[in-house]
Design a protein around this motif. Sequence first.
Motif, PDB file in Angstrom:
ATOM      1  N   VAL A 135       6.682   2.612  -0.960  1.00  0.00           N
ATOM      2  CA  VAL A 135       5.653   2.519  -2.006  1.00  0.00           C
ATOM      3  C   VAL A 135       5.078   3.921  -2.196  1.00  0.00           C
ATOM      4  N   GLN A 136       5.227   4.469  -3.416  1.00  0.00           N
ATOM      5  CA  GLN A 136       4.687   5.811  -3.657  1.00  0.00           C
ATOM      6  C   GLN A 136       3.463   5.813  -4.562  1.00  0.00           C
ATOM      7  N   ALA A 137       3.193   4.687  -5.213  1.00  0.00           N
ATOM      8  CA  ALA A 137       1.974   4.569  -6.022  1.00  0.00           C
ATOM      9  C   ALA A 137       1.626   3.088  -6.126  1.00  0.00           C
ATOM     10  N   TYR A 138       0.339   2.804  -6.068  1.00  0.00           N
ATOM     11  CA  TYR A 138      -0.117   1.420  -6.214  1.00  0.00           C
ATOM     12  C   TYR A 138      -1.520   1.429  -6.795  1.00  0.00           C
ATOM     13  N   GLN A 139      -1.668   0.758  -7.933  1.00  0.00           N
ATOM     14  CA  GLN A 139      -2.969   0.530  -8.540  1.00  0.00           C
ATOM     15  C   GLN A 139      -3.120  -0.982  -8.604  1.00  0.00           C
ATOM     16  N   GLN A 140      -4.001  -1.520  -7.805  1.00  0.00           N
ATOM     17  CA  GLN A 140      -4.169  -2.959  -7.708  1.00  0.00           C
ATOM     18  C   GLN A 140      -4.300  -3.590  -9.097  1.00  0.00           C
ATOM     19  N   GLY A 141      -3.496  -4.623  -9.326  1.00  0.00           N
ATOM     20  CA  GLY A 141      -3.554  -5.361 -10.574  1.00  0.00           C
ATOM     21  C   GLY A 141      -2.981  -4.639 -11.776  1.00  0.00           C
ATOM     22  N   GLU A 142      -2.421  -3.446 -11.580  1.00  0.00           N
ATOM     23  CA  GLU A 142      -1.916  -2.632 -12.688  1.00  0.00           C
ATOM     24  C   GLU A 142      -0.437  -2.305 -12.554  1.00  0.00           C
ATOM     25  N   ARG A 143      -0.088  -1.652 -11.427  1.00  0.00           N
ATOM     26  CA  ARG A 143       1.283  -1.183 -11.255  1.00  0.00           C
ATOM     27  C   ARG A 143       1.554  -0.867  -9.797  1.00  0.00           C
ATOM     28  N   VAL A 144       2.841  -0.949  -9.456  1.00  0.00           N
ATOM     29  CA  VAL A 144       3.305  -0.500  -8.148  1.00  0.00           C
ATOM     30  C   VAL A 144       4.630   0.211  -8.369  1.00  0.00           C
ATOM     31  N   GLU A 145       4.783   1.349  -7.705  1.00  0.00           N
ATOM     32  CA  GLU A 145       5.989   2.155  -7.874  1.00  0.00           C
ATOM     33  C   GLU A 145       6.593   2.437  -6.511  1.00  0.00           C
ATOM     34  N   PHE A 146       7.912   2.285  -6.449  1.00  0.00           N
ATOM     35  CA  PHE A 146       8.671   2.454  -5.219  1.00  0.00           C
ATOM     36  C   PHE A 146       9.687   3.579  -5.394  1.00  0.00           C
ATOM     37  N   LYS A 147       9.863   4.397  -4.367  1.00  0.00           N
ATOM     38  CA  LYS A 147      10.903   5.433  -4.371  1.00  0.00           C
ATOM     39  C   LYS A 147      12.055   4.949  -3.515  1.00  0.00           C
ATOM     40  N   PHE A 148      13.270   4.968  -4.088  1.00  0.00           N
ATOM     41  CA  PHE A 148      14.453   4.507  -3.368  1.00  0.00           C
ATOM     42  C   PHE A 148      14.776   5.410  -2.173  1.00  0.00           C
TER      43      PHE A 148
ATOM     44  N   GLN B 181       0.847  -1.193   0.000  1.00  0.00           N
ATOM     45  CA  GLN B 181       0.000   0.000   0.000  1.00  0.00           C
ATOM     46  C   GLN B 181       0.881   1.240   0.000  1.00  0.00           C
ATOM     47  N   VAL B 182       0.341   2.340  -0.480  1.00  0.00           N
ATOM     48  CA  VAL B 182       1.080   3.600  -0.539  1.00  0.00           C
ATOM     49  C   VAL B 182       1.541   3.990   0.864  1.00  0.00           C
ATOM     50  N   GLY B 183       2.807   4.392   0.953  1.00  0.00           N
ATOM     51  CA  GLY B 183       3.388   4.807   2.227  1.00  0.00           C
ATOM     52  C   GLY B 183       4.135   3.705   2.946  1.00  0.00           C
ATOM     53  N   SER B 184       3.934   2.468   2.533  1.00  0.00           N
ATOM     54  CA  SER B 184       4.618   1.342   3.165  1.00  0.00           C
ATOM     55  C   SER B 184       6.110   1.417   2.870  1.00  0.00           C
ATOM     56  N   LYS B 185       6.934   1.143   3.889  1.00  0.00           N
ATOM     57  CA  LYS B 185       8.388   1.196   3.745  1.00  0.00           C
ATOM     58  C   LYS B 185       8.972  -0.199   3.874  1.00  0.00           C
ATOM     59  N   GLY B 186      10.053  -0.432   3.142  1.00  0.00           N
ATOM     60  CA  GLY B 186      10.704  -1.734   3.241  1.00  0.00           C
ATOM     61  C   GLY B 186      11.794  -1.867   2.212  1.00  0.00           C
ATOM     62  N   GLY B 187      11.956  -3.097   1.725  1.00  0.00           N
ATOM     63  CA  GLY B 187      12.976  -3.346   0.732  1.00  0.00           C
ATOM     64  C   GLY B 187      13.283  -4.820   0.607  1.00  0.00           C
ATOM     65  N   HIS B 188      14.424  -5.094  -0.032  1.00  0.00           N
ATOM     66  CA  HIS B 188      14.946  -6.455  -0.141  1.00  0.00           C
ATOM     67  C   HIS B 188      16.457  -6.350  -0.140  1.00  0.00           C
ATOM     68  N   GLY B 189      17.105  -7.243   0.609  1.00  0.00           N
ATOM     69  CA  GLY B 189      18.550  -7.143   0.747  1.00  0.00           C
ATOM     70  C   GLY B 189      18.903  -5.749   1.246  1.00  0.00           C
ATOM     71  N   PRO B 190      19.954  -5.116   0.695  1.00  0.00           N
ATOM     72  CA  PRO B 190      20.362  -3.777   1.159  1.00  0.00           C
ATOM     73  C   PRO B 190      19.592  -2.631   0.492  1.00  0.00           C
ATOM     74  N   ILE B 191      18.662  -2.946  -0.405  1.00  0.00           N
ATOM     75  CA  ILE B 191      17.912  -1.922  -1.136  1.00  0.00           C
ATOM     76  C   ILE B 191      16.669  -1.550  -0.317  1.00  0.00           C
ATOM     77  N   ARG B 192      16.452  -0.253  -0.114  1.00  0.00           N
ATOM     78  CA  ARG B 192      15.319   0.243   0.666  1.00  0.00           C
ATOM     79  C   ARG B 192      14.506   1.214  -0.177  1.00  0.00           C
TER      80      ARG B 192
ATOM     81  N   ASN C  10      18.756   7.998  -6.557  1.00  0.00           N
ATOM     82  CA  ASN C  10      17.705   9.015  -6.550  1.00  0.00           C
ATOM     83  C   ASN C  10      16.720   8.729  -7.669  1.00  0.00           C
ATOM     84  N   GLY C  11      15.622   8.057  -7.310  1.00  0.00           N
ATOM     85  CA  GLY C  11      14.633   7.716  -8.321  1.00  0.00           C
ATOM     86  C   GLY C  11      13.711   6.617  -7.862  1.00  0.00           C
ATOM     87  N   ILE C  12      13.201   5.889  -8.839  1.00  0.00           N
ATOM     88  CA  ILE C  12      12.137   4.911  -8.572  1.00  0.00           C
ATOM     89  C   ILE C  12      12.423   3.587  -9.270  1.00  0.00           C
TER      90      ILE C  12
END
Length: 159
Positions: free
Chosen positions: A62-75, A48-59, A82-84
């Motif tokens: 979630v800055q955008a989420y449309q169920q079944g369409e797309r999810v975008e994360f800001k590094f 969900q938008v606003g959720s923080k996390g990552g995988h391995g050392p990458i953090r 610096n980006g997504i």
Amino acid sequence: MKVLNIHKRIINQPKEKIAELLDTLASENDRMLATDKWPRMKLDKGLQVGSKGGHGPIRYTVQAYQQGERVEFKFSKPEGFNGIHRFEITALDAQRTEIKHTIDMNTSIKATLIWSLAVRWLHDAYIEDAFDKVENQFSTVKNAYQWNIWVRFLRGALR
């Protein structure tokens, strides 16, 4: 440095089937990412938008989420990324769907070295393994991305 890294795969399934998989990201039953080979994506509030996390050392957040369409994360880490990055699901026709992963970022000098020497190689293998996992859920012939020698070396060195 400007980084634009795009991976695409066409899956011979209706969009609805692939969309179901996207919506399992970071869950206990993640059907998108190759969690048997790579660190699991973890998000503190789930997908969900606003959720923080990552995988391995990458953090990231979630800055955008449309169920079944797309999810975008800001590094947020590594510093200088610096980006997504985002996943997108697009119907090509009734029986074919494109899955796409994009990194769009600018890197600092230090982050450019980290990206160029390690993260890029590991990321490319990570995404190809994820796309294999998605495709293999619908195919009798199983794909298995072959890691190059640099990916195998980096994974061994990081253990």
